[in-house]
Design a protein around this motif. Structure first.
Motif, mmCIF file in Angstrom:
data_model
loop_
_atom_site.group_PDB
_atom_site.id
_atom_site.type_symbol
_atom_site.label_atom_id
_atom_site.label_comp_id
_atom_site.label_asym_id
_atom_site.label_seq_id
_atom_site.Cartn_x
_atom_site.Cartn_y
_atom_site.Cartn_z
ATOM 1 N N UNK A 282 0.833 -1.211 0.000
ATOM 2 C CA UNK A 282 0.000 0.000 0.000
ATOM 3 C C UNK A 282 0.868 1.262 0.000
ATOM 4 N N UNK A 283 1.884 1.278 0.858
ATOM 5 C CA UNK A 283 2.737 2.454 0.967
ATOM 6 C C UNK A 283 3.526 2.689 -0.323
ATOM 7 N N UNK A 284 4.045 1.620 -0.926
ATOM 8 C CA UNK A 284 4.790 1.752 -2.187
ATOM 9 C C UNK A 284 3.886 2.276 -3.290
ATOM 10 N N UNK A 285 2.662 1.762 -3.339
ATOM 11 C CA UNK A 285 1.708 2.221 -4.353
ATOM 12 C C UNK A 285 1.400 3.706 -4.140
ATOM 13 N N UNK A 286 1.156 4.100 -2.894
ATOM 14 C CA UNK A 286 0.837 5.495 -2.597
ATOM 15 C C UNK A 286 1.999 6.429 -2.931
ATOM 16 N N UNK A 287 3.225 5.932 -2.778
ATOM 17 C CA UNK A 287 4.408 6.743 -3.067
ATOM 18 C C UNK A 287 4.745 6.772 -4.551
ATOM 19 N N UNK A 288 4.175 5.866 -5.325
ATOM 20 C CA UNK A 288 4.455 5.827 -6.761
ATOM 21 C C UNK A 288 5.652 4.978 -7.133
ATOM 22 N N UNK A 289 6.078 4.091 -6.240
ATOM 23 C CA UNK A 289 7.157 3.164 -6.570
ATOM 24 C C UNK A 289 6.623 2.206 -7.633
ATOM 25 N N UNK A 290 7.420 1.971 -8.664
ATOM 26 C CA UNK A 290 6.999 1.072 -9.739
ATOM 27 C C UNK A 290 7.905 -0.157 -9.775
#
Length: 133
Positions: A38-46
């Motif tokens: 969730x946190x990676x998605x929210x931060x825009x990590x691809x």
């Protein structure tokens, strides 16, 4: 199924026998993976997936690959990349975390395989730790 339930079903886990039961360890790991995803998605990590140069023949013994005489198959490589807008902070093309030699089996691929999501969540944990988050 929500993220926690997905990881509870599909991810591996570890536990400390002195302080928790196997199920408590499994729950802890599933929660950590769901939170990192969730946190990676929210931060825009691809996440970028490519075929790896590492072949399955590195670990299969002769005649133990279903009768195919060590006919190797491709494995995969995945890397976690920072959001494009953070390129100045991390550097263009920066890799926050990576894993290679990922085996989806003969003719397997990450698209649609639940293990893809598990790998990405594991890499998200590493990427977030590297970023100090």
């Amino acid at each position: 199924m929500n993220s926690y339930q997905f990881f509870l079903k599909h991810a591996g886990y570890s536990y400390s026998p002195e302080t928790e039961s196997p199920m408590q360890g499994r729950i802890r790991v599933a929660r950590a993976l769901a939170k990192a995803e969730r946190k990676a998605r929210d931060m825009g990590i691809s996440f970028q997936w490519e075929m790896d140069d590492y072949l399955s023949s590195e670990w299969i013994d002769a005649n133990k690959d279903g009768g195919r005489n060590c006919d190797p198959w491709h494995t995969w490589y995945c890397c976690a990349r920072p959001p494009i807008e953070d390129a100045d902070t991390y550097g263009a093309g920066e890799v926050l975390a990576s894993l290679g030699g990922i085996d989806f089996g003969r003719d397997g691929e990450p698209w649609g395989d639940p293990y893809r999501r598990v790998v990405e969540a594991e890499l998200a944990i590493e990427a977030l730790q590297r970023a100090g988050l």
